[in-house]
Design an enzyme around this catalytic site. Structure first.
Site, PDB file in Angstrom:
ATOM      1  NE  ARG A   1     110.345  65.509  -2.406  1.00  0.00           N
ATOM      2  CZ  ARG A   1     110.838  65.743  -3.468  1.00  0.00           C
ATOM      3  NH1 ARG A   1     112.010  65.271  -3.953  1.00  0.00           N
ATOM      4  NH2 ARG A   1     110.061  66.351  -4.164  1.00  0.00           N
TER       5      ARG A   1
ATOM      6  CG  HIS B   1     104.931  65.286  -6.314  1.00  0.00           C
ATOM      7  ND1 HIS B   1     105.220  66.062  -5.204  1.00  0.00           N
ATOM      8  CD2 HIS B   1     106.157  65.505  -7.119  1.00  0.00           C
ATOM      9  CE1 HIS B   1     106.638  66.943  -5.428  1.00  0.00           C
ATOM     10  NE2 HIS B   1     106.996  66.353  -6.587  1.00  0.00           N
TER      11      HIS B   1
ATOM     12  CD  GLN C   1     106.154  68.653 -10.251  1.00  0.00           C
ATOM     13  OE1 GLN C   1     106.995  68.662  -9.503  1.00  0.00           O
ATOM     14  NE2 GLN C   1     106.022  69.517 -11.302  1.00  0.00           N
TER      15      GLN C   1
ATOM     16  CG  ASP D   1     108.256  61.064 -13.289  1.00  0.00           C
ATOM     17  OD1 ASP D   1     109.324  61.636 -12.970  1.00  0.00           O
ATOM     18  OD2 ASP D   1     107.849  60.487 -11.926  1.00  0.00           O
TER      19      ASP D   1
ATOM     20  CB  CYS E   1     107.473  66.148 -12.046  1.00  0.00           C
ATOM     21  SG  CYS E   1     108.263  64.760 -12.035  1.00  0.00           S
TER      22      CYS E   1
ATOM     23  NE  ARG F   1     106.718  71.860  -7.456  1.00  0.00           N
ATOM     24  CZ  ARG F   1     107.227  70.852  -6.683  1.00  0.00           C
ATOM     25  NH1 ARG F   1     108.245  70.072  -7.515  1.00  0.00           N
ATOM     26  NH2 ARG F   1     107.082  70.409  -5.583  1.00  0.00           N
TER      27      ARG F   1
HETATM   28  N1  NVA Z   1     108.312  59.986  -9.547  1.00  0.00           N
HETATM   29  C1  NVA Z   1     109.501  60.692  -9.240  1.00  0.00           C
HETATM   30  C2  NVA Z   1     109.081  62.213  -8.984  1.00  0.00           C
HETATM   31  C3  NVA Z   1     110.390  63.060  -8.701  1.00  0.00           C
HETATM   32  C4  NVA Z   1     109.802  64.382  -8.504  1.00  0.00           C
HETATM   33  C5  NVA Z   1     110.069  60.146  -7.931  1.00  0.00           C
HETATM   34  O1  NVA Z   1     109.263  59.749  -6.988  1.00  0.00           O
HETATM   35  O2  NVA Z   1     111.020  59.925  -7.810  1.00  0.00           O
HETATM   36  N1   CP Z   2     109.732  67.625  -9.361  1.00  0.00           N
HETATM   37  C1   CP Z   2     110.349  67.604  -8.054  1.00  0.00           C
HETATM   38  O1   CP Z   2     109.641  67.243  -6.983  1.00  0.00           O
HETATM   39  O2   CP Z   2     111.815  67.824  -7.998  1.00  0.00           O
HETATM   40  P1   CP Z   2     112.860  67.682  -6.878  1.00  0.00           P
HETATM   41  O3   CP Z   2     112.728  65.946  -6.351  1.00  0.00           O
HETATM   42  O4   CP Z   2     114.051  68.262  -7.179  1.00  0.00           O
HETATM   43  O5   CP Z   2     112.136  68.205  -5.580  1.00  0.00           O
END
Ligand code: NVA
Ligand code: CP
Length: 334
Positions: A108, A135, A138, A231, A272, A321
């Site tokens: 990540r 992502h 997800q 989101d 998410c 997930r």
């Molecule tokens: N768009 C959000 C998704 C988090 C799971 C981010 O990148 O912070």
């Molecule tokens: N939805 C998601 O990816 O959550 P986290 O950022 O907690 O991993």
């Protein structure tokens, strides 16, 4: 011919066929049944995985950890501060080292290019646990959740509200198009996906008899929707300064009771997570202190009323997930 994903990376859903995505969803259903019935499924005993996180996480990290342990694997977690990657050692060198220790790598981080470089050099499957652009893990959980609620995917109307050009908006447009779900992105034009993502989604929609459109009109976009998704308005890695502008642009796109009333009676709400749906977070409070006099920020992208309603499936989605990441690891490592 049967689907075989052994040795594959999961960097973006665009790289997978409809059959491959549907296979991962079916495999996830099987793993969910095994977990819920308490049946052991340590099919990958003897293997080891490493989880590299350059951004914070609750769901993705815990899903990979629990799924890895349930499958019988050894799991190493590396946070941003605890490896040499990027600081004293290049991504390519890190990949070459980790590929000799581990059977699979989760990453990540910030740019999509980084996870791609990792995958090019690792020699073992790499799973993208979120970048600025996509992502993908997800997506399998989201599609499983939709299938559980409607018994099908094809032909449904899916509406994504808000920041349409973040990792979630991009991924959902492409995934829906691939699976024959009609996708509408609803938000200000300045936050619609980049041209390349829009073109990809259109191309997949054409191949799968579905549609992809973007609209600034909430009432038009959400009419008779089956799924309403949103989101957060500012994603990880974006500077704090963008909050003010984002609130101004996106507050008309909040998912609230009026939006849900315009969708079908059977519509579900998805997110998410994490979500700013109340003031019980430090960032939520801080943003409310700064901008709350001009806007009602008690709930930002979604009102508390919708978030905690019976239409909201966000915690089923979060649970999924874990089942889906298990399926992804099993399919690529078995
Ligand atoms: N768009 C959000 C998704 C988090 C799971 C981010 O990148 O912070
Ligand atoms: N939805 C998601 O990816 O959550 P986290 O950022 O907690 O991993």
């Amino acid at each position: 011919m049967g689907v075989n994903l052994r040795g594959r990376n999961l960097l973006a859903i665009k790289d997978f066929t409809q059959d491959e995505i549907l296979y991962l969803i079916r495999l996830s259903e099987q793993f969910k049944n095994l977990k819920l019935s308490g049946s052991p499924h340590d099919y990958l005993r003897g293997k080891n995985i490493v989880l590299l996180f350059e951004k914070t996480s609750t769901r993705t990290r815990c899903s990979f950890e629990v799924a890895g342990m349930d499958l019988g694997m050894g799991v190493t977690y590396l946070d941003p501060g605890s490896s040499q990657m990027g600081k004293k050692e290049s991504i390519a060198d890190t990949a070459k080292v980790l590929g000799r220790f581990y059977d699979g790598i989760e990453y990540r981080g910030f740019k999509q290019d980084l996870v791609e470089e990792l995958a090019e050099n690792a020699g073992v499957p790499v799973w993208n646990g979120l970048t600025d652009k996509w992502h993908p893990t997800q997506m399998i959980a989201d599609m499983l959740t939709i299938k559980e609620n409607f018994g099908r995917l094809k032909g449904l109307k899916f509406v994504y509200m808000g920041d349409c050009r973040n990792n979630m908006g991009n991924s959902l447009a492409v995934t829906c198009a691939k699976l024959g779900i009609d996708f509408v992105g609803c938000g200000p034009k300045s936050l619609w996906p980049e041209e390349d993502v829009r073109e990809l989604a259109q191309e997949f929609a054409k191949e799968n008899s579905s549609s992809v459109e973007f609209s600034e009109d909430v009432s038009y976009a959400t009419k008779d929707a089956d799924v309403i998704y949103t989101d957060i308005w500012v994603s990880m890695g974006e500077p704090e300064e963008v909050w003010q502008e984002r609130i101004k642009l996106l507050h008309p796109y909040q998912v609230n009771k009026k939006v849900m009333a315009n969708a079908k009676d059977s519509a579900i709400f998805m997110h998410c997570l994490p979500s700013f749906h109340d003031l019980k977070t430090s960032i939520g409070k801080e943003i409310n202190d700064k901008f709350g006099k001009d806007y009602d920020l008690n709930g930002m992208e979604v009102s508390e009323e919708v978030f905690s309603s019976s239409q909201s499936k966000v915690f089923d989605e979060a649970e999924n997930r874990m089942h889906t990441i298990k399926a992804i690891m099993y399919a690529t490592l078995k």
